[in-house]
Write an enzyme that holds these catalytic residues in place. Structure first.
Site, PDB file in Angstrom:
ATOM      1  N   GLY A 176      40.137  17.560  20.304  1.00  0.00           N
ATOM      2  CA  GLY A 176      40.769  16.279  20.578  1.00  0.00           C
ATOM      3  C   GLY A 176      39.802  15.373  21.322  1.00  0.00           C
ATOM      4  O   GLY A 176      39.559  14.238  20.922  1.00  0.00           O
ATOM      5  N   ALA A 177      39.238  15.916  22.398  1.00  0.00           N
ATOM      6  CA  ALA A 177      38.382  15.109  23.256  1.00  0.00           C
ATOM      7  C   ALA A 177      37.660  16.026  24.218  1.00  0.00           C
ATOM      8  O   ALA A 177      37.947  17.218  24.283  1.00  0.00           O
ATOM      9  CB  ALA A 177      39.223  14.092  24.037  1.00  0.00           C
ATOM     10  N   MET A 178      36.710  15.459  24.975  1.00  0.00           N
ATOM     11  CA  MET A 178      35.951  16.260  25.947  1.00  0.00           C
ATOM     12  C   MET A 178      35.709  15.451  27.200  1.00  0.00           C
ATOM     13  O   MET A 178      35.300  14.290  27.135  1.00  0.00           O
ATOM     14  CB  MET A 178      34.623  16.703  25.307  1.00  0.00           C
ATOM     15  N   GLU A 179      35.896  16.136  28.323  1.00  0.00           N
ATOM     16  CA  GLU A 179      35.909  15.474  29.629  1.00  0.00           C
ATOM     17  C   GLU A 179      34.519  15.292  30.232  1.00  0.00           C
ATOM     18  O   GLU A 179      34.352  15.451  31.437  1.00  0.00           O
ATOM     19  CB  GLU A 179      36.786  16.274  30.590  1.00  0.00           C
ATOM     20  N   ASN A 180      33.489  14.948  29.448  1.00  0.00           N
ATOM     21  CA  ASN A 180      32.182  14.680  30.042  1.00  0.00           C
ATOM     22  C   ASN A 180      32.361  13.667  31.176  1.00  0.00           C
ATOM     23  O   ASN A 180      33.033  12.655  31.003  1.00  0.00           O
ATOM     24  CB  ASN A 180      31.242  14.086  28.997  1.00  0.00           C
ATOM     25  N   HIS A 235      44.817  13.623  29.821  1.00  0.00           N
ATOM     26  CA  HIS A 235      44.292  14.981  30.020  1.00  0.00           C
ATOM     27  C   HIS A 235      42.809  14.907  30.435  1.00  0.00           C
ATOM     28  O   HIS A 235      42.406  15.521  31.428  1.00  0.00           O
ATOM     29  CB  HIS A 235      44.461  15.765  28.710  1.00  0.00           C
ATOM     30  N   GLU A 236      42.032  14.133  29.692  1.00  0.00           N
ATOM     31  CA  GLU A 236      40.594  14.041  30.012  1.00  0.00           C
ATOM     32  C   GLU A 236      40.392  13.387  31.365  1.00  0.00           C
ATOM     33  O   GLU A 236      39.511  13.775  32.139  1.00  0.00           O
ATOM     34  CB  GLU A 236      39.847  13.266  28.926  1.00  0.00           C
ATOM     35  N   HIS A 269      40.857  15.721  34.196  1.00  0.00           N
ATOM     36  CA  HIS A 269      39.690  16.601  34.358  1.00  0.00           C
ATOM     37  C   HIS A 269      38.614  15.976  35.245  1.00  0.00           C
ATOM     38  O   HIS A 269      37.755  16.691  35.766  1.00  0.00           O
ATOM     39  CB  HIS A 269      39.029  16.855  32.997  1.00  0.00           C
ATOM     40  N   GLU A 309      42.130  23.992  31.908  1.00  0.00           N
ATOM     41  CA  GLU A 309      42.883  23.385  30.802  1.00  0.00           C
ATOM     42  C   GLU A 309      44.376  23.303  31.107  1.00  0.00           C
ATOM     43  O   GLU A 309      45.018  22.299  30.800  1.00  0.00           O
ATOM     44  CB  GLU A 309      42.650  24.170  29.514  1.00  0.00           C
TER      45      GLU A 309
HETATM   46 ZN   LIG Z   1      40.728  19.901  28.700  1.00  0.00          ZN
END
Ligand SMILES: [Zn+2]
Length: 848
Positions: A266-270, A300-301, A304, A323
Site C-alpha cells: 500500500g505504502a511505506m513510511e520512509n 497509517h504511514e 509511523h 504495524e
Molecule cells: Zn506500516
C-alpha cells in the site's frame, strides 16, 4: 553461507561493537538504464581495536573498497552479499565504490518507464533489508545514523529524499547534482530516494509546533487524477490529531507523499518521504470504501513517523508492534479526525476478517513471532502482523482504558525519541500509566497463536426469561490457549419492524465458562449479540433464535457495527461448515442491497462469490450460480443511480456472469445497447466487463482493441489479466510463462496475471497445472525472489480444483519438497482452504 540472510545474533553482535556516526551516499543516476553508480562513505566507531565486522551490499559490482585509507581487494572481501572488514580501529572510515542494479520487482531502486509518454520514474523500497541493494549499509534497525545523499540526475528531474530537497547545481550536459543536508537520526530501512520526471505540488500545515511543508508527487500522466485538496485536507487533519494525541511535534523537517508506479504494497513510511501506490489516484469511479481505505493508509504511514521512525524497533521481533500500532492508530484517527467516523465498522467487515482467516491457518504464529533471522521475518510478516495485531491492541485499549493508553504512549515517545525500543519498554510505560499488570495479558495474547470462539449458553424459564446465562469459550486443539476478553453483550428486540438495542453490558470473560449473572431474569431478546461494539478478537456464535432473526431481517438492524458482527458470525459459520453456502448466499442477496457500511457493501459480495464457487456442493452449484447471477442482476438494476451499491453490483455481476443472457448483457453494457441509469461506463469498469467476458471465452478481439485505446500501464495490466482469464490452453500457457517462468515480468503486471490465472469454472484447462504448480514451487522462491514467488504461490494455488485427489498430491509434495519454509507455507495454506471447502461442500450437500 549466509546469502542475503542475517541473524538476530549477528545483528546483536554488530550493534554491541559499532556506533555508526554517519553515512554519505553518492549516487549517479545518469550512468545507464540498467545500473547506477553508488559510492558510500560510512564513518563508525568500534568499541574494540582490531575487531572484525561486515557491511552489507547486495547484487553489486564492487570497484573499490577502502577501510581507513587501506585499499581492500573487492574480490577477496566482497562475497555473499557482505563486505568483510577486519582490523578495525576505534574510529573508522569505510568507502565502497560500486555499481548497483535497478530493479523491476519493486525491491531496492525500482525503475519504471511510463508507456503513456516514455517518461522515467524511480523510487526506492527498502523494508525489510533492501537499502543494501542501493548503497553499502549496516542493515539492521538499531544501528541508526544520519544520512547525507548526493545525487546526480537529469536536470529536468525531481529528486526527493528524507531531508528537505536542496536547489540542484547544474553540471552541464543536461545533468544536475542535488546535495541533500544530513537527515535526522534514523534506520537504514526508512531512508529513501525518489527521482524522475514527477509532477510536484507544495502546500503547508500550520500546527501548534510550527509549519510543516507538505509535498505531493505523481507521474505526469496521472496529474489530472491527483485530488490535491482532499489529500492535503486529510494530511493536515492527521498532523493536527497526531501532534495533539502523541504530545510530540512531527519529528522530521518536511512531509512529502509520493504516488509511485508498480508498487508492491500500500505504502511505506520512509521518514518524511512516504511512498504510496499510485492506484490510490484513481482514474475511474471508486466506491467510498476505496477512499476510506486510502485515508487509513495515509494515516497509517503518518502514525509511523512517531511509532517506527522516531522510536524504532530494535530488531524485527517487534515488527508486529510497529504495524499493529500504525493500524490501530490510523483507524482511531479516522474516527476522531476525519469524515470516516464509522471506520471501525469497515475494519470489522474487511481488515479484521483477514486476521481471523490467517489465524485459522496451520501456518498461524504468535503475534510476537520469534524472528531469529531475516528469513523468519519473511515467513511471519502477514495479516497476523497487521490485522490481528491491531485487533488485539484495540482489545488492550479496552483493557487499560484509552486515556491511560495515550498517557503511556506519550511517555514512551519522549523517553525513546530518535532511538530504539522493544515491546517491553512500551509495556512498562503502559503499566505505569494504567496501574495494571500487563505481562500476563501480553503472554496470553501475544505469545500464543489462534483465535477463540465465544458462544452463548443459557436456559430459559417458563416466561422466556434467562434462568441462567454463560459465555462459553473454546479453542482449536492445536492452539488451545483460552484468554481473558473484555466483551460487550447486546440485547436487541424487534420494535416497529426494526431491531433495536434494549440493553448493553460489558463483562470480563475468562476460561471455559463465564457466568453472566446480570442477564439472569432478563427476557430473551430476538438477537443476543456477543462482542457487541467489537472490542474483542474472537469468533462469535449466534444462538438458534438469534440466527433466525439475522436471516429473517439483518437489514433491520440499524447499527452498522452490530450488523458487521452478524455478517462476520454468519461467514465464520459458513467457513466452519456450520451454515450452508446456500443459506449464506441467500442471506447476502436478501440484505446486501440495504447495507450502508462502505466496506460491507464491497467486501461481503466477495465472500458470497466464494461461497457460490468454492463452498456450494457440486450438485447444488449450477443452480446457486444461476441464482447468484440473477440476484446480482436484479440488485444492479434496482440500485440507486450513481451509488456505490450500483458500482459494486455491476462489478460483482460481471464476475458472476456465465449464462448466455448475462454475457450478452455485459456486451450490451459495453457497447451502449443496455444503459443503466447513473452507471458510468468508465475505463476501469470497461476492463471489469471485458474480464467477465474473457473468463467465459467471449472477449474476442475486445482485449486488443481496448488496450489500443488505453495505452497506459494500467491498461497493460488489465489486458494481461483479461488474457490470463481466458479458458483456453494457449491463454494459460502464456500466463504461466509470464507468471512462473520469466523473471522479467514487471511486478504489478505479474500480480495481475497471477490473480487471473486460476479462477473457478475452468477445471479442464487448469488441471494440467496442478503438477506444474507443485514442481515450480520446489524452486520458485529462488527463481522469482521473495515478492513475486509469494504472490505466485498464494494466488495461483489451484483452490478451484478442491478435491481429495488434490489433497493427496499436496500431501505427497509436502513430504518430498526441498522448498524453503516461506514457500511451503503457501501450499500448506492452500491445502487448509481445500479442506475447508470440501467440508463446506459436504454441509451444503447434506442441508441445502
Ligand atoms: Zn506500516
Amino acid at each position: 553461507m549466509p546469502g542475503t540472510n542475517l541473524t538476530r545474533e549477528e545483528a546483536q553482535t554488530r550493534a554491541a561493537l559499532l556506533d555508526v556516526a554517519s553515512y554519505t551516499i553518492d549516487l549517479d543516476l545518469t550512468t545507464s538504464e540498467t545500473t547506477f553508480a553508488s559510492t558510500t562513505t560510512i564513518r563508525f566507531t568500534s568499541r574494540e581495536a582490531g575487531a572484525s565486522t561486515f557491511a552489507d551490499l547486495v547484487g553489486a559490482e564492487v570497484h573499490a573498497v577502502t577501510l581507513n585509507g587501506r585499499s581492500l581487494d573487492p574480490a577477496t572481501v566482497y562475497a555473499d552479499s557482505r563486505i568483510q572488514l577486519d582490523g578495525l580501529e576505534l574510529e573508522n572510515e569505510l568507502v565502497v565504490r560500486a555499481d548497483c542494479t535497478y530493479s523491476h520487482s519493486g525491491e531496492g531502486l525500482h525503475r519504471f518507464v511510463d508507456p503513456a509518454d516514455d517518461r522515467v520514474y524511480l523510487y526506492s523500497q527498502f523494508e525489510v533489508p533492501d537499502a543494501r541493494r542501493v548503497y553499502t549499509t549496516f542493515e539492521q534497525p538499531d544501528l541508526k545514523s544520519v544520512f547525507t545523499f548526493n545525487v546526480i540526475a537529469p536536470e529536468a528531474w525531481k529528486v526527493v529524499s528524507n531531508a528537505p530537497t536542496p536547489q540542484p547545481t547544474q553540471l552541464g550536459d543536461g545533468k544536475a547534482q542535488w546535495n541533500f543536508p544530513p537527515t535526522k537520526k534514523m534506520s537504514t530501512y526508512i531512508t529513501a530516494l525518489v527521482a524522475g520526471e514527477y509532477h510536484e505540488v507544495q502546500d503547508v500545515y500550520e500546527g501548534k509546533y510550527g509549519t510543516i511543508p507538505l509535498g505531493h508527487f505523481c507521474r505526469q500522466s496521472l496529474v489530472e487524477f491527483l485530488d490535491r485538496d482532499e489529500l492535503v485536507k486529510l494530511t493536515r487533519a492527521g498532523f493536527e490529531f497526531f501532534e495533539e494525541t502523541f504530545d510530540f511535534p512531527y519529528p522530521f523537517e518536511k512531509y512529502d507523499q509520493l504516488y509511485v508506479p508498480e508498487y508492491n504494497m500500500g505504502a511505506m513510511e520512509n521518514a518524511g518521504c512516504v511512498t504510496l501506490r499510485d492506484e490510490y489516484l484513481p482514474r475511474s469511479r471508486q466506491p467510498r470504501s476505496f477512499y476510506e481505505f486510502r485515508c487509513s493508509v495515509i494515516l497509517h504511514e503518518m502514525a509511523h513517523m512517531w511509532f517506527g521512525d522516531l522510536v524504532t524497533m530494535q530488531w524485527w521481533d517487534d515488527l508486529w508492534l510497529n504495524e499493529s500500532f500504525a493500524e490501530w492508530a490510523c483507524y482511531h484517527a479516522e474516527v476522531e479526525a476525519t469524515e470516516y467516523t464509522d471506520s471501525w465498522t469497515g475494519f470489522a467487515n474487511a481488515r479484521k476478517q483477514t486476521g481471523y482467516r490467517q489465524d485459522q491457518m496451520p501456518s498461524t504464529h504468535p503475534i510476537a513471532a520469534d524472528n531469529y533471522d531475516l528469513q523468519a521475518v519473511e515467513v511471519n510478516f502477514d495479516m497476523i502482523t497487521y490485522a490481528k495485531g491491531a485487533s488485539v491492541l484495540k482489545q488492550l485499549v479496552a483493557w487499560v482504558g484509552l486515556d491511560p493508553f495515550i498517557a503511556g504512549l506519550r511517555a514512551y515517545f519522549k523517553e525513546f525519541a530518535y532511538a530504539n525500543a522493544t515491546f517491553s519498554d512500551l509495556l512498562a510505560a503502559l503499566e505505569k500509566s494504567s496501574g495494571r499488570e500487563l505481562k500476563g495479558w501480553a503472554a496470553e495474547w501475544l505469545q500464543t497463536a489462534g483465535v477463540n470462539t465465544l458462544s452463548p449458553s443459557f436456559a430459559l424459564d417458563t416466561d422466556g426469561n434467562y434462568a441462567s446465562f454463560a459465555v462459553n469459550q473454546s479453542a482449536h486443539p492445536d492452539w488451545p490457549t483460552l484468554r481473558r476478553h473484555r466483551l460487550g453483550i447486546g440485547l436487541y428486540d424487534e420494535v416497529d419492524g426494526k431491531l433495536v438495542r434494549r440493553e448493553y453490558l460489558e463483562v470480563d470473560v475468562e476460561g471455559e465458562r463465564t457466568e453472566i449473572a446480570e442477564l439472569v431474569g432478563k427476557q430473551q431478546p430476538a438477537l443476543l449479540l456477543l462482542n457487541d461494539n467489537d472490542l474483542a478478537y474472537a469468533k462469535i456464535r449466534l444462538d438458534e433464535r438469534s440466527l433466525a432473526t439475522v436471516v429473517a431481517g439483518l437489514s433491520t438492524l440499524e447499527d452498522s457495527l452490530a450488523r458487521a458482527l452478524c455478517w462476520g458470525a454468519a461467514w465464520d459459520m459458513t467457513r466452519d461448515a456450520e451454515m450452508t453456502a446456500t443459506d449464506f448466499v441467500h442471506l447476502v442477496l436478501a440484505n446486501i442491497g440495504s447495507e450502508t457500511d462502505a466496506w460491507g457493501v464491497t467486501r461481503i459480495p466477495v465472500s458470497a462469490a466464494q461461497a457460490v464457487n468454492m463452498m456450494a456442493a457440486p450438485g447444488n452449484r449450477a443452480a446457486l450460480k444461476a441464482e447468484w447471477e440473477e440476484g446480482l442482476r436484479a440488485l444492479l438494476l434496482d440500485a440507486e443511480g450513481g451509488s456505490d451499491h450500483q458500482l459494486t453490483f455491476a462489478r460483482s455481476f460481471a464476475a458472476a456472469a456465465h449464462s448466455d443472457a448475462a454475457l450478452g448483457d455485459l456486451e450490451a453494457i459495453l457497447d451502449g445497447g443496455l444503459v443503466i441509469e447513473g452507471l458510468s461506463i468508465d475505463q476501469d469498469l470497461r476492463w471489469t466487463l471485458i474480464s467477465g467476458l474473457a473468463r467465459n471465452n467471449r472477449a474476442g478481439g475486445r482485449i486488443d482493441a481496448e488496450l489500443a485505446a488505453d495505452n497506459t500501464i494500467s491498461g497493460k495490466e488489465h489486458a494481461a489479466a483479461a488474457r490470463a482469464l481466458q479458458p483456453t490452453a494457449e491463454a494459460k500457457a502464456e500466463a504461466w510463462e509470464a507468471g512462473f517462468v520469466r523473471t522479467d515480468t514487471p511486478n504489478e503486471t505479474h500480480r495481475s496475471i497471477i490473480f487471473a490465472f486460476a479462477p473457478s469454472g475452468q477445471d479442464d484447462v487448469l488441471a494440467p497445472y496442478v503438477d506444474r504448480y507443485l514442481e515450480a514451487a520446489d524452486t520458485l522462491w529462488e527463481h522469482l525472489g521473495t515478492h513475486k514467488a509469494s504472490t505466485a504461490l498464494e494466488f495461483a494455488f489451484p483452490r478451484a480444483l478442491a478435491s481429495n485427489e488434490l489433497l493427496a498430491k499436496l500431501d505427497a509434495w509436502l513430504e518430498r519438497t526441498p522448498a524453503p519454509p516461506a514457500a511451503k507455507r503457501y501450499v500448506t495454506e492452500g491445502r487448509a482452504d481445500v479442506i475447508r471447502f470440501l467440508a463446506a461442500q459436504d454441509k451444503d450437500a447434506a442441508d441445502a
